[in-house]
Design a protein around this motif. Sequence first.
Motif, PDB file in Angstrom:
ATOM      1  N   THR A  62     -10.020   7.995  12.445  1.00 39.63           N
ATOM      2  CA  THR A  62      -8.947   7.059  12.110  1.00 39.63           C
ATOM      3  C   THR A  62      -9.424   6.118  11.007  1.00 39.63           C
ATOM      4  OG1 THR A  62      -8.021   7.103  14.336  1.00 39.63           O
ATOM      5  CG2 THR A  62      -7.494   5.183  12.992  1.00 39.63           C
ATOM      6  N   THR A  63      -8.568   5.890  10.013  1.00 38.02           N
ATOM      7  CA  THR A  63      -8.890   4.934   8.961  1.00 38.02           C
ATOM      8  C   THR A  63      -7.760   3.919   8.834  1.00 38.02           C
ATOM      9  OG1 THR A  63      -7.886   6.255   7.207  1.00 38.02           O
ATOM     10  CG2 THR A  63     -10.246   6.598   7.618  1.00 38.02           C
ATOM     11  N   VAL A  64      -8.125   2.733   8.372  1.00 38.43           N
ATOM     12  CA  VAL A  64      -7.167   1.692   8.028  1.00 38.43           C
ATOM     13  C   VAL A  64      -7.517   1.225   6.622  1.00 38.43           C
ATOM     14  CG1 VAL A  64      -6.768   0.952  10.412  1.00 38.43           C
ATOM     15  CG2 VAL A  64      -8.577  -0.135   9.083  1.00 38.43           C
ATOM     16  N   SER A  65      -6.534   0.705   5.917  1.00 33.69           N
ATOM     17  CA  SER A  65      -6.812   0.220   4.563  1.00 33.69           C
ATOM     18  C   SER A  65      -6.017  -1.040   4.282  1.00 33.69           C
ATOM     19  CB  SER A  65      -6.484   1.293   3.517  1.00 33.69           C
ATOM     20  OG  SER A  65      -5.098   1.540   3.485  1.00 33.69           O
ATOM     21  N   ILE A  66      -6.551  -1.834   3.394  1.00 38.48           N
ATOM     22  CA  ILE A  66      -5.839  -3.001   2.877  1.00 38.48           C
ATOM     23  C   ILE A  66      -6.102  -3.023   1.380  1.00 38.48           C
ATOM     24  CG2 ILE A  66      -7.727  -4.593   3.452  1.00 38.48           C
ATOM     25  CD1 ILE A  66      -5.498  -6.721   3.990  1.00 38.48           C
ATOM     26  N   THR A  67      -5.021  -3.118   0.604  1.00 39.52           N
ATOM     27  CA  THR A  67      -5.103  -2.945  -0.837  1.00 39.52           C
ATOM     28  C   THR A  67      -4.536  -4.159  -1.557  1.00 39.52           C
ATOM     29  OG1 THR A  67      -4.765  -0.573  -0.492  1.00 39.52           O
ATOM     30  CG2 THR A  67      -4.520  -1.381  -2.742  1.00 39.52           C
ATOM     31  N   SER A  68      -5.268  -4.639  -2.554  1.00 37.95           N
ATOM     32  CA  SER A  68      -4.806  -5.777  -3.340  1.00 37.95           C
ATOM     33  C   SER A  68      -3.678  -5.348  -4.265  1.00 37.95           C
ATOM     34  CB  SER A  68      -5.956  -6.342  -4.189  1.00 37.95           C
ATOM     35  OG  SER A  68      -6.241  -5.481  -5.286  1.00 37.95           O
ATOM     36  N   GLU A  69      -2.981  -6.343  -4.773  1.00 28.70           N
ATOM     37  CA  GLU A  69      -2.059  -6.071  -5.862  1.00 28.70           C
ATOM     38  C   GLU A  69      -2.902  -5.793  -7.106  1.00 28.70           C
ATOM     39  OE1 GLU A  69       0.097  -9.640  -7.086  1.00 28.70           O
ATOM     40  OE2 GLU A  69      -1.447 -10.812  -6.099  1.00 28.70           O
ATOM     41  N   CYS A  70      -2.281  -5.400  -8.181  1.00 27.41           N
ATOM     42  CA  CYS A  70      -2.976  -5.199  -9.447  1.00 27.41           C
ATOM     43  C   CYS A  70      -3.546  -6.532  -9.906  1.00 27.41           C
ATOM     44  CB  CYS A  70      -1.981  -4.644 -10.466  1.00 27.41           C
ATOM     45  SG  CYS A  70      -2.661  -4.396 -12.099  1.00 27.41           S
ATOM     46  N   MET A  71      -4.832  -6.539 -10.254  1.00 29.92           N
ATOM     47  CA  MET A  71      -5.511  -7.781 -10.634  1.00 29.92           C
ATOM     48  C   MET A  71      -5.994  -7.699 -12.083  1.00 29.92           C
ATOM     49  SD  MET A  71      -5.255  -9.362  -7.788  1.00 29.92           S
ATOM     50  CE  MET A  71      -6.259 -10.779  -8.114  1.00 29.92           C
ATOM     51  N   ASP A  72      -5.722  -8.731 -12.846  1.00 29.81           N
ATOM     52  CA  ASP A  72      -6.144  -8.823 -14.239  1.00 29.81           C
ATOM     53  C   ASP A  72      -7.499  -9.519 -14.293  1.00 29.81           C
ATOM     54  OD1 ASP A  72      -6.566  -9.334 -16.916  1.00 29.81           O
ATOM     55  OD2 ASP A  72      -4.707 -10.458 -17.208  1.00 29.81           O
ATOM     56  N   ILE A  73      -8.553  -8.775 -14.626  1.00 31.43           N
ATOM     57  CA  ILE A  73      -9.898  -9.369 -14.703  1.00 31.43           C
ATOM     58  C   ILE A  73     -10.382  -9.482 -16.152  1.00 31.43           C
ATOM     59  CG2 ILE A  73     -10.554  -8.683 -12.365  1.00 31.43           C
ATOM     60  CD1 ILE A  73     -12.228  -6.411 -13.630  1.00 31.43           C
TER      61      ILE A  73
END
Length: 167
Positions: A62-73
Amino acid sequence: SCAYACAVAYCSDFEAGVGNWTNNGWTWDSGGTTSSATGPTTGANGSTYYMYFETSGQTVGTTVSITSECMDISGLTAPSLSFYNHMYGATMGTLDVLVNGTNVWSQSGDQGNQWNWAQVDLSAYAGLDVTIEFVGTYGTSFSGDMAIDDVCLVEYQVIAGCTDPVA
């Protein structure tokens, strides 16, 4: 409007919730996980909230994920991702960090009952927009609750001297 822009680099301590992250299975929590001998009891650096993966009742793989929005670096000269992870438990699985779909950091197994700071050099992504994804993979039993907190996209920090506070 069809205008689209990435967010400016920032830090997320999850004190106000998940924010603009896309959450697929992590739990926003404070005060400890429901399982004994695993997971944190507070957030990193004395804060209250964090995100964690509850492994009770899960199946192998089993996997879970959390993903950021697009980030400008693009404004960072030496970009890096820094974060705290808590990986305490006898049957701890794996925590992976992906940037734009590429695995840039991985940790497996029991890392002790404390928050551990990690920093990932993102110089290969300088000038680009990035998306950060944390993927937790279940170990073999309930004693594998992992957590993340204080996720930041900032300038790379050069630390002189010993970085192990218990050394």
